[in-house]
Design an enzyme around this catalytic site. Sequence first.
Site, mmCIF file in Angstrom:
data_model
loop_
_atom_site.group_PDB
_atom_site.id
_atom_site.type_symbol
_atom_site.label_atom_id
_atom_site.label_comp_id
_atom_site.label_asym_id
_atom_site.label_seq_id
_atom_site.Cartn_x
_atom_site.Cartn_y
_atom_site.Cartn_z
ATOM 1 N N HIS A 327 11.641 7.451 -12.832
ATOM 2 C CA HIS A 327 12.458 8.480 -13.475
ATOM 3 C C HIS A 327 13.644 7.781 -14.150
ATOM 4 O O HIS A 327 14.354 7.016 -13.517
ATOM 5 C CB HIS A 327 12.946 9.461 -12.398
ATOM 6 C CG HIS A 327 13.743 10.606 -12.931
ATOM 7 N ND1 HIS A 327 13.174 11.825 -13.222
ATOM 8 C CD2 HIS A 327 15.067 10.727 -13.218
ATOM 9 C CE1 HIS A 327 14.117 12.654 -13.655
ATOM 10 N NE2 HIS A 327 15.264 12.007 -13.664
ATOM 11 N N HIS A 370 20.804 10.884 -5.446
ATOM 12 C CA HIS A 370 21.739 9.931 -6.040
ATOM 13 C C HIS A 370 23.182 10.371 -5.868
ATOM 14 O O HIS A 370 23.493 11.534 -5.634
ATOM 15 C CB HIS A 370 21.427 9.744 -7.534
ATOM 16 C CG HIS A 370 21.523 11.002 -8.351
ATOM 17 N ND1 HIS A 370 20.598 12.011 -8.285
ATOM 18 C CD2 HIS A 370 22.440 11.408 -9.270
ATOM 19 C CE1 HIS A 370 20.926 12.983 -9.118
ATOM 20 N NE2 HIS A 370 22.045 12.649 -9.720
ATOM 21 N N GLU A 376 29.669 16.219 -13.401
ATOM 22 C CA GLU A 376 28.590 16.888 -14.114
ATOM 23 C C GLU A 376 28.794 18.399 -14.074
ATOM 24 O O GLU A 376 28.882 18.994 -13.003
ATOM 25 C CB GLU A 376 27.237 16.560 -13.478
ATOM 26 C CG GLU A 376 26.891 15.082 -13.470
ATOM 27 C CD GLU A 376 25.588 14.793 -12.735
ATOM 28 O OE1 GLU A 376 25.004 15.749 -12.173
ATOM 29 O OE2 GLU A 376 25.154 13.636 -12.720
ATOM 30 N N TYR A 385 15.072 26.108 -15.375
ATOM 31 C CA TYR A 385 15.294 24.675 -15.164
ATOM 32 C C TYR A 385 15.205 24.386 -13.687
ATOM 33 O O TYR A 385 16.001 24.890 -12.892
ATOM 34 C CB TYR A 385 16.661 24.230 -15.715
ATOM 35 C CG TYR A 385 16.827 22.731 -15.696
ATOM 36 C CD1 TYR A 385 16.220 21.949 -16.676
ATOM 37 C CD2 TYR A 385 17.550 22.095 -14.695
ATOM 38 C CE1 TYR A 385 16.349 20.568 -16.660
ATOM 39 C CE2 TYR A 385 17.683 20.717 -14.680
ATOM 40 C CZ TYR A 385 17.085 19.954 -15.663
ATOM 41 O OH TYR A 385 17.200 18.588 -15.645
ATOM 42 N N HIS A 406 23.546 14.375 -4.431
ATOM 43 C CA HIS A 406 22.765 15.560 -4.771
ATOM 44 C C HIS A 406 21.326 15.173 -5.079
ATOM 45 O O HIS A 406 20.997 14.015 -5.301
ATOM 46 C CB HIS A 406 23.398 16.364 -5.906
ATOM 47 C CG HIS A 406 23.814 15.566 -7.113
ATOM 48 N ND1 HIS A 406 24.945 14.794 -7.151
ATOM 49 C CD2 HIS A 406 23.258 15.461 -8.338
ATOM 50 C CE1 HIS A 406 25.085 14.242 -8.344
ATOM 51 N NE2 HIS A 406 24.055 14.630 -9.080
#
EC number: 1.13.11.5
Length: 488
Positions: A327, A370, A376, A385, A406
């Site tokens: 990813h 991470h 953010e 989403y 998170h």
Amino acid sequence: MPSTSDLSDPQEYQKIFHWAETQQDGAVPSFNTRRNDPYEYQTGLGNSFESEAVPGTIPQGQNSPRNVRFGLYAEQITATAFNAPRHCNKKAWLYRARPAVAHQGFTGLPDNKDTESNFMPLNPRVHVSPTQLAWHPFDIPTSEEVDFIAGLKTVAGSGDPALREGLATHVYAANASMKKKAFVNSDGEFLIVPQQGALDIQTEFGPLFVQPGEIVVIQRGLRFRVELPDGPSRGYILEVWGSYFELPELGPLGANGLANSRDFLSPVAKYEIAQEPWEIVYKLGGKFFKSTQNHSPFDVVAWHGNYVPYKYDLTKFVNVGSISVDHMDPSIFCVLTAKSRDLTAPLADFLTFSPRWDVASNSYRPPYYHRNAASELMGLIYGDYGGRSDAFKPGSVSFECGMVPHGVAYEEFKAATETELPVMKISEASIAFMFESSRPFTITDYAWNSDKKHEHEPKMWDNLVDNFSSHAKEVEEILTKKAQGRRA
């Protein structure tokens, strides 16, 4: 894919995978704006444009002749230091019926209690918290007329505009067009993301029509007015101070990819001559002021320069990603960036998460668990989403501060680790975005005390299974053999 005749309906653009589908493999003439967009535009980002509503107006070979044609006034907007290097020098020359200086002075306006500009922790109106927060969609007012200015609400930010470095994140919810009123943000640039309802924005450089799925950037010091052609509107705003938005560097990607400069659209000149009272609202240092004048502020007949508002259709974003394993970092989703004084970290990035292919094999495809340095703040324009850790609807806001861990819930982790996922399209009929910054955010009173606020449910991670302990016997045997090997 809808036919081009269907594309007069703005909702149809939410169903396409990418703007390229509008060309139907070359079966129809290509077009660069949505069918229902009433305006013409110039293409490119950072260009030195020129536009004339009346041909032959712009003086050639000089900027400020003794007499401009038709008795117009020359007015320069200088947005950077006069001696800034050529590649980053921002300016524009406007040729107008009356210059902006023709007004009747300034008076203070009452503070908008729901906006904020000072995000220092010493400010009692802001709050610091490591908790992962979210907000359900903010209500659009119905009991009284609220225009774009009155509908501004600040969620979070960092710094202070007087320091010329920082940013603020806002939402807006409006049900009325601005009437004989213009707005000037003297603090910084606005990146506006409509989520519900189109915005018909009149600027000194000409009009811009901006719909959900598009964004618009209006620079510091420029006058604009917002009309609501579809009725009530709601959306998000990223405001930066002491910097400006530009395209991120592509590095090893080469010359093309992500947001391409040719897909940004700037207005063409369109003037309004009206001898009638107007109100100009200024935001300076987070405070609001007004001046009045007896003529339209949109009386620009011609202009040239590179300090120009622009819009961009997010369906034109060229996604790049992993075509083998793993990813990728979210920097591959960056549309625009605003630099900070730290050359290694941006003041702000605007990222988009739109329909794309997910093909990585032998890989854990969801975002890995991470902690990262960035703050953010995320929103959803339309669709669904699944990358959030909580329920997420169009108009919602999700916030995570830097270095707070998170990731997805256990059910999604388990599904992604037990089954080899097929090549698949993801985020179909959806566009989410992120305002990301290297700066720590504080939360405003408005957002902190809102009944829309809720926390990401911490219990959703309680059932993350300790799989390691189930291998205790196997691990003990390995460690025993290793110890025996040392003694031998």
